[in-house]
Design an enzyme around this catalytic site. Structure first.
Site, short mmCIF file in Angstrom:
data_model
loop_
_atom_site.label_atom_id
_atom_site.label_comp_id
_atom_site.label_asym_id
_atom_site.label_seq_id
_atom_site.Cartn_x
_atom_site.Cartn_y
_atom_site.Cartn_z
N SER A 1 22.06 37.14 23.39
CA SER A 1 20.99 36.15 23.39
C SER A 1 20.66 35.80 24.83
O SER A 1 21.56 35.74 25.68
CB SER A 1 21.46 34.89 22.65
OG SER A 1 20.61 33.80 22.97
N GLY B 1 14.72 41.20 15.62
CA GLY B 1 16.16 41.27 15.47
C GLY B 1 16.65 40.37 14.34
O GLY B 1 16.06 39.31 14.08
N LEU C 1 15.05 39.57 29.26
CA LEU C 1 15.46 40.68 28.39
C LEU C 1 16.89 41.13 28.64
O LEU C 1 17.39 41.07 29.77
CB LEU C 1 14.52 41.88 28.59
CG LEU C 1 13.04 41.61 28.34
CD1 LEU C 1 12.25 42.92 28.47
CD2 LEU C 1 12.80 40.97 26.97
N HIS C 2 17.55 41.54 27.57
CA HIS C 2 18.91 42.09 27.64
C HIS C 2 18.95 43.32 26.74
O HIS C 2 17.93 43.70 26.14
CB HIS C 2 19.94 41.04 27.23
CG HIS C 2 19.62 40.36 25.93
ND1 HIS C 2 19.63 41.02 24.73
CD2 HIS C 2 19.25 39.08 25.64
CE1 HIS C 2 19.30 40.19 23.76
NE2 HIS C 2 19.05 39.00 24.29
N GLN D 1 14.11 33.24 11.20
CA GLN D 1 12.83 33.62 11.81
C GLN D 1 12.31 34.93 11.23
O GLN D 1 11.12 35.06 10.91
CB GLN D 1 13.02 33.76 13.33
CG GLN D 1 11.86 34.44 14.04
CD GLN D 1 12.02 34.44 15.55
OE1 GLN D 1 11.77 33.42 16.17
NE2 GLN D 1 12.41 35.56 16.15
N GLY E 1 19.93 43.85 23.85
CA GLY E 1 19.47 43.65 22.48
C GLY E 1 17.96 43.87 22.37
O GLY E 1 17.48 44.48 21.42
N HIS E 2 17.21 43.37 23.37
CA HIS E 2 15.76 43.59 23.36
C HIS E 2 15.44 45.08 23.54
O HIS E 2 14.50 45.59 22.91
CB HIS E 2 15.10 42.82 24.51
CG HIS E 2 15.16 41.33 24.38
ND1 HIS E 2 15.92 40.54 25.20
CD2 HIS E 2 14.54 40.47 23.51
CE1 HIS E 2 15.76 39.27 24.88
NE2 HIS E 2 14.94 39.20 23.84
N MET F 1 10.43 36.51 24.41
CA MET F 1 10.13 35.46 25.38
C MET F 1 10.69 35.88 26.75
O MET F 1 10.94 35.04 27.62
CB MET F 1 10.73 34.12 24.93
CG MET F 1 10.13 33.66 23.60
SD MET F 1 10.23 31.89 23.33
CE MET F 1 11.98 31.62 23.35
O1 PAF Z 1 12.57 35.35 18.98
C1 PAF Z 1 11.83 35.07 19.94
O2 PAF Z 1 12.07 35.47 21.09
C2 PAF Z 1 10.61 34.20 19.71
O3 PAF Z 1 10.85 33.24 18.71
C3 PAF Z 1 9.34 35.01 19.41
C4 PAF Z 1 9.48 35.80 18.12
C5 PAF Z 1 9.03 35.96 20.56
C6 PAF Z 1 8.13 34.08 19.23
O4 PAF Z 1 7.89 33.34 20.39
#
Ligand code: PAF
Length: 282
Positions: A189, A151, A36-37, A157, A39-40, A33
């Protein structure tokens, strides 16, 4: 560093993916979403181990936020995100508008059971996983990627999406990656930026208490008492605790002892207006 392509439509992304596949190249998707940090970026690096081409989707998905949640104020930092992805040599960003993802008349949802209905996040965010699964299902079928990297920080999730991809034969392999942490143990996060200085100083308590709890369980301390003590410690430290539970690492079913299978400890707790989640294996 390379120029990263930005696709705003399904059509543009599919044309690129079709050309990559025609050239024999695998494609991995990193759904995000934005905001970004590191972790991404670790997810992107992992994706590059699995596929020659990596697409990062940036979409703040309205259907996974409840009306009282932070959809409107969720950080949107596209220029910084793009710069980080260029530095990480990602191939493309998929950056659809809400109308591209959910055109007028959109009326479908993925219905989930199993790990989406075990009384963890779903107890506090009853419509959340339906929104996550619906958008992930669309991202997978829109991109036709071969892999998607998620992650472990959002552990439930990860289990929900893995189950869905398998159950619905989506033809994509879900790749998990261990949680990326700050040096003091706080799980990275996008929402950490909401924390005040005092809250930020307190936040690593979650990981510290979970590590001590995992050690007690490994030591064969009675599970129920060890979990209850850890819950008390979190509350006494100043958190509002939604849950701290020991669950089966695969099914997320409740466990009563180590004999019930591999254990995952999962926590959600609030500091002021910020809700933090984390988990570790035992
Ligand atoms: O983990 C997230 O950032 C969101 O839940 C995702 C997987 C991109 C779905 O919108």
């Amino acid at each position: 560093m390379s120029q990263v392509a930005v696709f705003e439509t399904v059509k543009a992304m599919r044309e690129a993916v079709a050309a990559w596949h025609a050239a024999g190249e695998k494609v991995a998707l990193v759904p995000t979403m934005g905001a970004l940090h590191e972790g991404h970026i670790a997810l992107v690096t992992e994706a590059q181990k699995h596929a020659r081409r990596v697409i990062v989707s940036i979409f703040v998905n309205p259907t996974q936020f409840a009306p009282h949640e932070d959809f409107k104020k969720y950080p949107r930092t596209f220029d910084s995100d793009r710069a980080q992805l260029e530095a990480a040599n990602a191939d493309a960003i998929y950056f659809p508008a809400v109308e591209e993802m959910y055109p007028p008349g959109f009326a479908s949802r993925v219905l989930l059971l199993g790990p989406a209905a075990v009384g963890l996040e779903d107890r506090f965010r009853p419509t959340h996983f339906e929104g996550v699964a619906t958008v992930c299902c669309k991202l997978f079928t829109q991109s036709k990627a071969d892999f998607a990297v998620f992650g472990e920080k959002d552990y439930q999730q990860l289990k929900v999406v893995t189950r869905m991809a398998h159950d619905l034969d989506l033809g994509i392999e879900i790749v998990p990656l261990a949680t990326f942490r700050e040096t003091d143990g706080l799980a990275m996060s996008s929402r950490n930026r909401y924390l005040s200085a005092d809250e930020r100083a307190l936040a690593p308590t979650l990981h510290r208490v979970m590590q001590a709890l995992a050690a007690r369980i490994r030591n064969d301390d009675p599970l129920f008492q060890a979990v209850a003590d850890a819950q008390t410690e979190i509350i006494t430290a100043g958190f509002e605790l939604d849950y701290l539970e020991a669950r089966h690492a695969d099914t997320l079913a409740p466990v009563t002892s180590r004999a019930d299978g591999p254990i995952r400890l999962l926590i959600a707790a609030r500091l002021g207006a910020t809700r933090l989640i984390d988990n570790i294996g035992v």
